[in-house]
Scaffold this motif. Structure first.
Motif, PDB file in Angstrom:
ATOM      1  N   SER A   1      28.252  28.684  41.969  1.00 53.45           N
ATOM      2  CA  SER A   1      29.016  28.878  40.746  1.00 53.45           C
ATOM      3  C   SER A   1      28.897  30.305  40.239  1.00 53.45           C
TER       4      SER A   1
ATOM      5  N   THR B   1      29.384  34.459  40.459  1.00 51.10           N
ATOM      6  CA  THR B   1      30.416  35.371  40.926  1.00 51.10           C
ATOM      7  C   THR B   1      29.963  36.028  42.224  1.00 51.10           C
TER       8      THR B   1
ATOM      9  N   HIS C   1      35.118  36.468  43.777  1.00 50.31           N
ATOM     10  CA  HIS C   1      35.302  35.014  43.800  1.00 50.31           C
ATOM     11  C   HIS C   1      34.347  34.340  42.824  1.00 50.31           C
ATOM     12  N   LYS C   2      34.772  33.218  42.302  1.00 53.87           N
ATOM     13  CA  LYS C   2      33.903  32.345  41.513  1.00 53.87           C
ATOM     14  C   LYS C   2      34.352  30.919  41.778  1.00 53.87           C
ATOM     15  N   ASP C   3      33.410  30.062  42.097  1.00 56.19           N
ATOM     16  CA  ASP C   3      33.702  28.665  42.400  1.00 56.19           C
ATOM     17  C   ASP C   3      34.759  28.524  43.491  1.00 56.19           C
TER      18      ASP C   3
ATOM     19  N   MET D   1      37.259  30.449  44.222  1.00 60.35           N
ATOM     20  CA  MET D   1      38.591  30.966  43.883  1.00 60.35           C
ATOM     21  C   MET D   1      38.504  32.464  43.609  1.00 60.35           C
TER      22      MET D   1
ATOM     23  N   ASP E   1      38.604  35.370  41.363  1.00 59.45           N
ATOM     24  CA  ASP E   1      38.342  35.437  39.932  1.00 59.45           C
ATOM     25  C   ASP E   1      37.664  36.767  39.645  1.00 59.45           C
TER      26      ASP E   1
ATOM     27  N   TYR F   1      42.215  38.782  39.039  1.00 57.87           N
ATOM     28  CA  TYR F   1      42.537  37.360  39.155  1.00 57.87           C
ATOM     29  C   TYR F   1      41.752  36.575  38.112  1.00 57.87           C
ATOM     30  N   LYS F   2      42.324  35.486  37.681  1.00 61.32           N
ATOM     31  CA  LYS F   2      41.645  34.503  36.842  1.00 61.32           C
ATOM     32  C   LYS F   2      41.959  33.142  37.421  1.00 61.32           C
ATOM     33  N   GLU F   3      40.927  32.463  37.930  1.00 58.27           N
ATOM     34  CA  GLU F   3      41.082  31.141  38.517  1.00 58.27           C
ATOM     35  C   GLU F   3      42.209  31.079  39.544  1.00 58.27           C
ATOM     36  N   ASN F   4      42.183  32.020  40.504  1.00 59.75           N
ATOM     37  CA  ASN F   4      43.100  32.071  41.646  1.00 59.75           C
ATOM     38  C   ASN F   4      44.503  32.564  41.300  1.00 59.75           C
ATOM     39  N   LYS F   5      44.710  33.106  40.116  1.00 58.49           N
ATOM     40  CA  LYS F   5      46.039  33.589  39.720  1.00 58.49           C
ATOM     41  C   LYS F   5      45.936  35.024  39.238  1.00 58.49           C
TER      42      LYS F   5
END
Length: 159
Positions: free
Chosen positions: A32, A34, A52-54, A56, A58, A76-80
């Motif tokens: 969990s 980064t 990446h985080k979790d 995705m 991020d 990115y924020k949560e893959n977006k």
């Protein structure tokens, strides 16, 4: 910009590391915390740096031209994709900056000539659809054309 991000030549994964620096992680390991992933080419130059985080995307994302020259800077924020995405010419000058929301171009944008002069400015709505006033400039900064756009359909304004 999305085409540039999708077509990156991922040759060799250099490392996936815990940003707290307490331990190196092997590829595919999840936590969990980064993580930063660095992708290198055969010469050892960075091709991509991604956060990446979790599991995705991020955080910070950078892609590079050969020779470690910055190509794309994004977040990115949560893959977006979220916020400003900036793309650079291989020689280092800013080429364009576009605002993203939820992985879509959705906000102001500017494009630049290599000499730093503004090439175009406008607004995207729900993807690459120009909305509102779009202004096109020549390489000296003079206005060539003003256009009004609705969801990507633009017409020239006569002055």
């Amino acid at each position: 910009i999305m085409k540039v991000l999708a077509g990156l030549p991922l040759v060799l994964i250099a490392s996936l590391i815990n940003c707290k620096g307490s331990a190196n992680l092997s590829e595919g390991q999840t936590t969990s915390e980064t993580q930063v992933r660095v992708v290198l080419d055969e010469q050892g130059d960075t091709v991509v740096l991604e956060t990446h985080k979790d599991g995705m995307y991020d955080g910070l994302f950078k892609s590079y031209y050969p020779g470690n020259k910055l190509n794309v800077l994004a977040y990115y924020k949560e893959n977006k994709l979220e916020g400003w995405v900036k793309r650079y010419y291989e020689t280092g000058e800013l080429m364009e900056e576009v605002y993203f929301e939820a992985n879509e171009e959705n906000g102001p944008f500017k494009e630049y000539f290599k000499n730093g002069i503004l090439k175009a400015k406008g607004f995207y709505k729900e993807g690459p659809n120009e909305q509102g006033t779009l202004i096109i400039y020549d390489s000296l900064g003079a206005v060539l054309r003003r256009m009004e756009c609705t969801m990507g359909a633009c017409y020239t304004i006569r002055e």
